[in-house]
Design an enzyme around this catalytic site. Structure first.
Site, PDB file in Angstrom:
ATOM      1  N   ASP A  17      14.840 -39.358  -4.535  1.00 39.79           N
ATOM      2  CA  ASP A  17      14.980 -39.454  -3.017  1.00 39.79           C
ATOM      3  C   ASP A  17      14.136 -38.133  -2.462  1.00 39.79           C
ATOM      4  O   ASP A  17      12.934 -38.205  -1.796  1.00 39.79           O
ATOM      5  CB  ASP A  17      16.338 -39.216  -2.599  1.00 39.79           C
ATOM      6  CG  ASP A  17      17.213 -40.268  -3.173  1.00 39.79           C
ATOM      7  OD1 ASP A  17      17.131 -41.291  -2.867  1.00 39.79           O
ATOM      8  OD2 ASP A  17      17.751 -39.991  -4.197  1.00 39.79           O
ATOM      9  N   GLU A 263      11.561 -44.132  -9.452  1.00 40.88           N
ATOM     10  CA  GLU A 263      10.465 -44.765  -8.562  1.00 40.88           C
ATOM     11  C   GLU A 263       9.255 -43.973  -8.575  1.00 40.88           C
ATOM     12  O   GLU A 263       8.312 -44.238  -8.950  1.00 40.88           O
ATOM     13  CB  GLU A 263      11.310 -44.641  -7.011  1.00 40.88           C
ATOM     14  CG  GLU A 263      10.301 -45.197  -6.032  1.00 40.88           C
ATOM     15  CD  GLU A 263      10.767 -45.748  -4.791  1.00 40.88           C
ATOM     16  OE1 GLU A 263      11.837 -46.447  -5.057  1.00 40.88           O
ATOM     17  OE2 GLU A 263      10.178 -45.597  -3.890  1.00 40.88           O
TER      18      GLU A 263
END
Ligand code: TRH
Length: 375
Positions: A17, A263
């Site tokens: 994040d 990610e």
């Protein structure tokens, strides 16, 4: 003078994040935009951003955006764009603030930046609007912005100059600066490892035993775990400290094969143009399995058949999605050296991605196109 952006990020777990938000903030600032980055936990920036906070970025405590007394952010700096990363849900006080701005004729453009996936729903959902009919943000509109790998998605973060920086990069000098002894002459394969603790480490070591290998292991639990295992005689293990994000990229550029996860490192491995193995973030409901398959389908479309089936077996094995298969009792890595089909495929995939506009350019084009509707 660029636009004023408010970027919101909640650190759920791991570093993805904050990693994505930090890259986006830096890319914005480098393009002359003003960024307030609201974080509920900024601790990872101590190592991720060792050079400190560049001009154009201001780090703000999430808590401050929750105070009703937030007041106007100042007539000089009302929000032009608000980005909610990964559906982190903006604090109510900040939504009130956005509504106040709208009432004064300066409605901010509001974007929800979603998780990355190659699944078909991404093309369908990219750019969808969510008008707010109730709550503090009533009357405002939120747009869903989906990163992706195809022209009908929002694309991938790719800061200007990234590919040129790679071309000018000197791996041996970088490795020496990290304190890694140079054994390039011995034909040693260089592999990086950034993985979740459930990765099959003994099987990885067995797979790497076939030739001289330097294994550069990222900081974290896996580093401690792998050091407790017995290493093949042909393997040199080097434990890395937490690297700044730029050095993390250079690590990927320096290797012949990268094991990445989550990610952001997954995307950066693709930009590195080197063969890689992705460990997907595992979800309790099993949603990660079709997500992994969807990416492989796309990524391997133009790969030679033999290489495609080798990669599928490796990726499924690494993600514990095929260990029961008769043919997948062990990890059998493809050749990733110079001249290999795996390297050619990685480069061709990078070229394909680089021919599409980057995420921030696409986001800016979207904002420009829709600016009249919200002002
Ligand atoms: O840490 P991650 O596993 O993050 C994950 C994923 O984003 C996942 O989708 C999400 O749901 C979950 O978090 C909550 O892996 P990721 O995404 O690769 O992020 C790691 C970041 O840390 C990336 O920006 C690279 C950076 N990094 C460094 O800068 N230096 C380092 O030494 C290391 C190990 C990582």
């Amino acid at each position: 003078m660029g636009k004023q952006w408010d970027l919101f990020c909640r650190v759920i777990d791991n570093f993805g994040d904050i990693g994505v938000s930090w890259r986006l903030a830096r890319d914005l600032a480098a393009r002359g935009e003003q960024v307030r980055l609201w974080l509920d936990d900024a601790s990872a920036l101590a190592w991720m951003a060792p050079q400190g906070i560049p001009p154009g970025i201001e780090i703000k405590a999430w808590e401050q955006a929750c105070r009703a007394s937030l007041g106007p952010l100042g007539p000089q700096s009302p929000s032009d764009v608000v980005v909610e990363t990964f559906g982190c849900e903006l604090p109510e006080a900040f939504l009130h603030h956005m509504a106040e701005q709208a009432a004064q004729g300066h409605a901010p453009q509001w974007i929800n930046l979603e998780y990355l996936s190659a699944e078909p729903y991404v093309e369908r959902s990219h750019g969808l609007n969510s008008p707010q009919f109730s709550g503090p943000a009533r009357g405002l509109n939120k747009t869903f912005f989906y990163p992706g790998f195809t022209p009908r998605t929002g694309g991938l973060l790719r800061e200007p100059g990234l590919l040129q920086a790679q071309t000018a990069f000197e791996p041996q000098a970088w490795l020496a600066a990290q304190g890694v002894a140079n054994q390039a002459a011995s034909g040693e394969r260089i592999v990086s490892l950034f993985a979740y603790p459930n990765a099959p480490l003994p099987q990885l070591l067995a797979a790497l035993a076939d030739r001289p290998t330097l294994l550069l292991v990222c900081a974290g639990q896996v580093q401690a775990d792998i050091q407790r295992l017995s290493l093949p005689a042909t393997l040199r293990l080097h434990a890395l400290p937490y690297l700044g994000q730029d050095d993390f990229d250079r690590l990927l550029w320096a290797c012949d094969l990268n094991f990445v996860r989550g990610e952001d490192s997954f995307v950066r491995a693709q930009w590195a143009g080197k063969p890689f193995v992705w460990q997907i973030y595992s979800q309790d409901d099993g949603a990660h399995a079709p997500k992994l398959e969807a990416f492989m389908d796309l990524w391997l479309t133009q790969a030679p058949a033999g290489l495609a089936s080798q990669w599928r077996a490796v990726w499924r094995y690494w993600n514990a999605l095929a260990r029961e298969d008769a043919g997948a009792k062990r990890l059998a890595l493809p050749d990733t050296a110079a001249g290999s089909a795996a390297l050619a495929h990685a480069r061709q995939w990078r070229e394909n991605l680089a021919s599409q506009p980057d995420l921030l350019s696409q986001l800016n084009a979207h904002l420009l196109k829709h600016s009249h509707k919200s002002s």
